[in-house]
Scaffold this motif. Structure first.
Motif, PDB file in Angstrom:
ATOM      1  N   VAL A   1       2.236  33.262 -57.860  1.00 56.22           N
ATOM      2  CA  VAL A   1       1.794  34.492 -57.190  1.00 56.22           C
ATOM      3  C   VAL A   1       1.008  34.167 -55.921  1.00 56.22           C
ATOM      4  O   VAL A   1       1.142  34.848 -54.898  1.00 56.22           O
ATOM      5  CB  VAL A   1       0.945  35.347 -58.153  1.00 56.22           C
ATOM      6  CG1 VAL A   1       0.240  36.483 -57.412  1.00 56.22           C
ATOM      7  CG2 VAL A   1       1.817  35.914 -59.270  1.00 56.22           C
ATOM      8  N   CYS A   2       0.216  33.102 -55.959  1.00 55.35           N
ATOM      9  CA  CYS A   2      -0.612  32.712 -54.811  1.00 55.35           C
ATOM     10  C   CYS A   2       0.149  31.868 -53.799  1.00 55.35           C
ATOM     11  O   CYS A   2      -0.461  31.307 -52.884  1.00 55.35           O
ATOM     12  CB  CYS A   2      -1.844  31.946 -55.300  1.00 55.35           C
ATOM     13  SG  CYS A   2      -2.970  32.923 -56.308  1.00 55.35           S
ATOM     14  N   ARG A   3       1.457  31.752 -53.975  1.00 53.60           N
ATOM     15  CA  ARG A   3       2.305  30.973 -53.064  1.00 53.60           C
ATOM     16  C   ARG A   3       1.901  29.497 -53.026  1.00 53.60           C
ATOM     17  O   ARG A   3       1.966  28.849 -51.980  1.00 53.60           O
ATOM     18  CB  ARG A   3       2.278  31.560 -51.651  1.00 53.60           C
ATOM     19  CG  ARG A   3       2.978  32.892 -51.530  1.00 53.60           C
ATOM     20  CD  ARG A   3       2.863  33.466 -50.121  1.00 53.60           C
ATOM     21  NE  ARG A   3       3.807  34.565 -49.925  1.00 53.60           N
ATOM     22  CZ  ARG A   3       3.607  35.811 -50.315  1.00 53.60           C
ATOM     23  NH1 ARG A   3       2.481  36.122 -50.936  1.00 53.60           N
ATOM     24  NH2 ARG A   3       4.513  36.759 -50.112  1.00 53.60           N
ATOM     25  N   GLY A   4       1.480  28.981 -54.179  1.00 57.21           N
ATOM     26  CA  GLY A   4       1.090  27.582 -54.273  1.00 57.21           C
ATOM     27  C   GLY A   4       2.164  26.747 -54.942  1.00 57.21           C
ATOM     28  O   GLY A   4       3.244  27.231 -55.295  1.00 57.21           O
ATOM     29  N   HIS A   5       1.853  25.474 -55.120  1.00 58.14           N
ATOM     30  CA  HIS A   5       2.757  24.532 -55.773  1.00 58.14           C
ATOM     31  C   HIS A   5       2.003  23.872 -56.922  1.00 58.14           C
ATOM     32  O   HIS A   5       0.783  23.697 -56.857  1.00 58.14           O
ATOM     33  CB  HIS A   5       3.251  23.480 -54.778  1.00 58.14           C
ATOM     34  CG  HIS A   5       3.789  24.068 -53.510  1.00 58.14           C
ATOM     35  ND1 HIS A   5       5.032  24.643 -53.422  1.00 58.14           N
ATOM     36  CD2 HIS A   5       3.225  24.186 -52.274  1.00 58.14           C
ATOM     37  CE1 HIS A   5       5.225  25.093 -52.189  1.00 58.14           C
ATOM     38  NE2 HIS A   5       4.144  24.824 -51.477  1.00 58.14           N
TER      39      HIS A   5
ATOM     40  N   TYR B   1      -1.987  41.155 -54.701  1.00 57.33           N
ATOM     41  CA  TYR B   1      -3.077  40.571 -55.487  1.00 57.33           C
ATOM     42  C   TYR B   1      -4.323  40.314 -54.637  1.00 57.33           C
ATOM     43  O   TYR B   1      -5.452  40.309 -55.147  1.00 57.33           O
ATOM     44  CB  TYR B   1      -2.619  39.268 -56.160  1.00 57.33           C
ATOM     45  CG  TYR B   1      -2.683  38.058 -55.251  1.00 57.33           C
ATOM     46  CD1 TYR B   1      -3.802  37.222 -55.247  1.00 57.33           C
ATOM     47  CD2 TYR B   1      -1.636  37.743 -54.391  1.00 57.33           C
ATOM     48  CE1 TYR B   1      -3.865  36.117 -54.408  1.00 57.33           C
ATOM     49  CE2 TYR B   1      -1.701  36.648 -53.557  1.00 57.33           C
ATOM     50  CZ  TYR B   1      -2.811  35.841 -53.570  1.00 57.33           C
ATOM     51  OH  TYR B   1      -2.893  34.759 -52.728  1.00 57.33           O
ATOM     52  N   ILE B   2      -4.145  40.124 -53.324  1.00 55.13           N
ATOM     53  CA  ILE B   2      -5.280  39.821 -52.446  1.00 55.13           C
ATOM     54  C   ILE B   2      -6.205  41.037 -52.278  1.00 55.13           C
ATOM     55  O   ILE B   2      -7.294  40.899 -51.720  1.00 55.13           O
ATOM     56  CB  ILE B   2      -4.811  39.332 -51.064  1.00 55.13           C
ATOM     57  CG1 ILE B   2      -3.909  40.362 -50.388  1.00 55.13           C
ATOM     58  CG2 ILE B   2      -4.107  38.000 -51.181  1.00 55.13           C
ATOM     59  CD1 ILE B   2      -3.521  39.995 -48.969  1.00 55.13           C
ATOM     60  N   GLU B   3      -5.774  42.201 -52.765  1.00 56.74           N
ATOM     61  CA  GLU B   3      -6.629  43.383 -52.695  1.00 56.74           C
ATOM     62  C   GLU B   3      -7.657  43.410 -53.826  1.00 56.74           C
ATOM     63  O   GLU B   3      -8.514  44.295 -53.861  1.00 56.74           O
ATOM     64  CB  GLU B   3      -5.775  44.652 -52.739  1.00 56.74           C
ATOM     65  CG  GLU B   3      -4.852  44.799 -51.534  1.00 56.74           C
ATOM     66  CD  GLU B   3      -4.009  46.067 -51.583  1.00 56.74           C
ATOM     67  OE1 GLU B   3      -4.270  46.905 -52.482  1.00 56.74           O
ATOM     68  OE2 GLU B   3      -3.106  46.213 -50.742  1.00 56.74           O
ATOM     69  N   THR B   4      -7.567  42.472 -54.751  1.00 52.79           N
ATOM     70  CA  THR B   4      -8.551  42.381 -55.837  1.00 52.79           C
ATOM     71  C   THR B   4      -9.933  42.092 -55.248  1.00 52.79           C
ATOM     72  O   THR B   4     -10.097  41.164 -54.452  1.00 52.79           O
ATOM     73  CB  THR B   4      -8.165  41.271 -56.826  1.00 52.79           C
ATOM     74  OG1 THR B   4      -6.816  41.464 -57.248  1.00 52.79           O
ATOM     75  CG2 THR B   4      -9.079  41.291 -58.045  1.00 52.79           C
ATOM     76  N   LEU B   5     -10.904  42.879 -55.652  1.00 55.13           N
ATOM     77  CA  LEU B   5     -12.247  42.787 -55.075  1.00 55.13           C
ATOM     78  C   LEU B   5     -12.994  41.554 -55.578  1.00 55.13           C
ATOM     79  O   LEU B   5     -13.012  41.273 -56.787  1.00 55.13           O
ATOM     80  CB  LEU B   5     -13.055  44.044 -55.428  1.00 55.13           C
ATOM     81  CG  LEU B   5     -14.518  44.073 -54.967  1.00 55.13           C
ATOM     82  CD1 LEU B   5     -14.597  44.097 -53.444  1.00 55.13           C
ATOM     83  CD2 LEU B   5     -15.250  45.275 -55.565  1.00 55.13           C
ATOM     84  N   VAL B   6     -13.588  40.823 -54.660  1.00 51.67           N
ATOM     85  CA  VAL B   6     -14.466  39.703 -55.003  1.00 51.67           C
ATOM     86  C   VAL B   6     -15.844  40.030 -54.438  1.00 51.67           C
ATOM     87  O   VAL B   6     -16.029  40.089 -53.218  1.00 51.67           O
ATOM     88  CB  VAL B   6     -13.956  38.366 -54.412  1.00 51.67           C
ATOM     89  CG1 VAL B   6     -14.857  37.218 -54.871  1.00 51.67           C
ATOM     90  CG2 VAL B   6     -12.511  38.106 -54.821  1.00 51.67           C
TER      91      VAL B   6
ATOM     92  N   ALA C   1      -8.122  28.058 -52.412  1.00 50.30           N
ATOM     93  CA  ALA C   1      -7.245  28.140 -53.580  1.00 50.30           C
ATOM     94  C   ALA C   1      -7.982  28.731 -54.776  1.00 50.30           C
ATOM     95  O   ALA C   1      -7.426  29.563 -55.509  1.00 50.30           O
ATOM     96  CB  ALA C   1      -6.702  26.755 -53.924  1.00 50.30           C
ATOM     97  N   LEU C   2      -9.237  28.324 -54.984  1.00 49.97           N
ATOM     98  CA  LEU C   2     -10.018  28.850 -56.102  1.00 49.97           C
ATOM     99  C   LEU C   2     -10.263  30.346 -55.936  1.00 49.97           C
ATOM    100  O   LEU C   2     -10.193  31.118 -56.901  1.00 49.97           O
ATOM    101  CB  LEU C   2     -11.346  28.095 -56.205  1.00 49.97           C
ATOM    102  CG  LEU C   2     -12.288  28.512 -57.341  1.00 49.97           C
ATOM    103  CD1 LEU C   2     -11.584  28.410 -58.688  1.00 49.97           C
ATOM    104  CD2 LEU C   2     -13.549  27.650 -57.334  1.00 49.97           C
ATOM    105  N   TYR C   3     -10.547  30.764 -54.730  1.00 50.49           N
ATOM    106  CA  TYR C   3     -10.778  32.184 -54.432  1.00 50.49           C
ATOM    107  C   TYR C   3      -9.519  33.009 -54.730  1.00 50.49           C
ATOM    108  O   TYR C   3      -9.569  34.032 -55.424  1.00 50.49           O
ATOM    109  CB  TYR C   3     -11.182  32.324 -52.964  1.00 50.49           C
ATOM    110  CG  TYR C   3     -11.615  33.706 -52.536  1.00 50.49           C
ATOM    111  CD1 TYR C   3     -12.965  34.066 -52.546  1.00 50.49           C
ATOM    112  CD2 TYR C   3     -10.697  34.641 -52.079  1.00 50.49           C
ATOM    113  CE1 TYR C   3     -13.377  35.327 -52.132  1.00 50.49           C
ATOM    114  CE2 TYR C   3     -11.088  35.908 -51.664  1.00 50.49           C
ATOM    115  CZ  TYR C   3     -12.434  36.232 -51.680  1.00 50.49           C
ATOM    116  OH  TYR C   3     -12.839  37.493 -51.276  1.00 50.49           O
ATOM    117  N   LYS C   4      -8.370  32.547 -54.234  1.00 49.39           N
ATOM    118  CA  LYS C   4      -7.122  33.282 -54.430  1.00 49.39           C
ATOM    119  C   LYS C   4      -6.701  33.295 -55.899  1.00 49.39           C
ATOM    120  O   LYS C   4      -6.241  34.322 -56.416  1.00 49.39           O
ATOM    121  CB  LYS C   4      -6.013  32.660 -53.583  1.00 49.39           C
ATOM    122  CG  LYS C   4      -6.166  32.887 -52.084  1.00 49.39           C
ATOM    123  CD  LYS C   4      -4.993  32.279 -51.332  1.00 49.39           C
ATOM    124  CE  LYS C   4      -5.065  32.586 -49.841  1.00 49.39           C
ATOM    125  NZ  LYS C   4      -3.914  32.003 -49.111  1.00 49.39           N
TER     126      LYS C   4
END
Length: 314
Positions: A36-40, A214-219, A251-254
Motif C-alpha cells: 500500500v505504501c509503494r514500498g519493497h 491512506y495518506i489522509e490518515t491523521l497523525v 517509511a515509519l510515518y507512512k
C-alpha cells in the motif's frame, strides 16, 4: 476517506493468502502495508518456511502480472532490464523487455547475484523506471519488488550493501509454524496446487483507492514526536555505527498511517507505530558486519520501550 473500504480490503487479502500460509496473518498484513505504501519487502529466513509461497499467493490475490527471477552468480543486469537486439527480419534494433517490466517481481535469493546485478534493481525500486542504452521507460503501477534471501548460508553469496537494504521498505522473517499449524500443512494437498487455485479477491480500482487515500490518515503532533523520538534515539545509541536514515523515518510515518487505516481508524495511535517499527527500522541500522540481526532487534526493542508513549488527554 472510507475506512470501511480499508478494513474490507485488508480482510479480503489476508483471508485469501492465509489459505496458503497458515498462522502468518501478521506477516501477510505487513506485506500488505508495504504494498500500500509503494514500498519493497525483503524476506529473510531459512529455506522451506514459505517465503516464496507467501509472495506468490499475495501476487495472485491482488492481481496484476507476476514474474519470478532466480538470482544466480551468472545473472547479468541485462537479464533483468532487457536488451536492444538486432532483428534481421526488419533490419533494425528492437527492445526486448526484461522481467522487471511487470507489476510484482519476486527476486528469489537476491544475495546470490553479484553486486553489479543487485544494483541494477535500484533505479526500478526507487524511481520506478528503467534506463537501457540511454532510453528511459516508466514502469506500470502497481510495481513492487519482493526479495528473499537465506541469512544462514554465506558460501557463494554477496551480502546486500547497507545502501541497498535501506531501499527496502521492510525486512520480515516468517519463522516456524506451531505444531498444530504444521500438522495441518503436511497433511493437506500440494501447496503449489493451492496457490494456483487462488483467485484475485480485490479489484484494481480498490487497490488504486487504498494506495491513494491512506495518506489522509491523521497523525497528531504527539504521535509525530513519538516517531521522531524513536528515530533520534537510534542515532544517539552508542552501539550503532549509524542510526535510521530520513528515508527510514518517512517509511515509519507512512507505514503507521497504512496500519491505522486498515485497522479501522482514520488516525494513528502509538500502537500502530510500535507494530511496524521493528520491521521498518532494524535493517536500516549498522553495528558492524559481524553482528547478528537478533542483536539489532534486541537493542531496537529496548529503544522503542524506552520512548515516552503519548497519552490521550482526558
Amino acid at each position: 476517506m472510507d475506512i470501511g473500504r480499508f478494513t474490507a480490503y485488508k480482510h479480503s487479502v489476508i483471508e485469501n493468502c492465509s489459505k496458503v500460509i497458515i498462522g502468518k496473518d501478521d506477516s501477510i498484513f505487513l506485506v500488505l502495508i508495504c504494498f500500500v505504501c509503494r514500498g519493497h519487502v525483503l524476506i529473510e529466513d531459512i529455506p522451506g518456511t514459505g517465503k516464496t509461497m507467501l509472495l506468490r499467493s499475495f501476487a495472485k490475490t491482488i492481481g496484476g502480472d507476476f514474474k519470478r527471477i532466480q538470482f544466480t552468480p551468472d545473472l547479468l543486469p541485462s537479464d533483468l532490464t532487457g536488451i536492444n537486439f538486432y532483428n534481421q527480419k526488419v533490419g533494425d534494433f528492437q527492445f526486448r523487455p526484461g522481467p522487471l517490466f511487470t507489476n510484482i517481481v519476486l527476486a528469489d535469493e537476491i544475495n546470490r547475484a553479484t553486486p553489479r546485478t543487485q544494483s541494477s534493481l535500484l533505479e526500478a525500486m526507487e524511481e520506478r523506471q528503467i534506463t537501457v542504452d540511454g532510453k528511459t521507460t516508466i514502469l506500470d503501477e502497481p510495481f513492487m519488488v519482493m526479495a528473499t534471501q537465506n541469512p544462514l548460508e554465506s558460501y557463494g553469496t554477496f551480502p546486500l550493501p547497507e545502501a541497498q537494504t535501506d531501499r527496502f521498505f521492510m525486512r520480515l522473517s516468517l519463522g516456524y509454524m506451531n505444531r498444530e499449524q504444521e500438522l495441518s500443512v503436511i497433511s493437506r494437498p500440494s501447496t503449489l496446487d493451492i496457490v494456483e487455485s487462488l483467485k484475485q479477491t480485490v479489484t484494481n480500482e480498490e487497490t488504486a483507492y487504498i494506495r491513494a487515500k491512506y495518506i489522509e490518515t491523521l497523525v497528531s503532533e504527539d504521535v509525530s514526536d513519538y516517531i521522531m523520538d524513536i528515530i533520534e534515539a537510534t542515532r544517539k545509541e552508542s552501539k550503532f555505527i549509524a542510526g535510521v536514515s530520513t528515508r527510514g523515518a518517512i517509511a515509519l510515518y507512512k507505514a503507521s498511517q497504512a496500519c491505522a487505516a486498515m485497522n479501522g481508524r482514520d488516525y494513528v495511535i502509538p500502537e500502530d507505530v510500535r507494530f511496524v517499527a521493528p520491521h521498518i527500522l532494524t535493517h536500516r541500522l549498522s553495528m558492524g558486519s559481524t553482528t547478528k540481526t537478533a542483536n539489532y532487534t534486541e537493542i531496537l526493542n529496548r529503544i522503542i520501550n524506552k520512548a515516552e508513549v503519548p497519552l490521550e488527554d482526558v
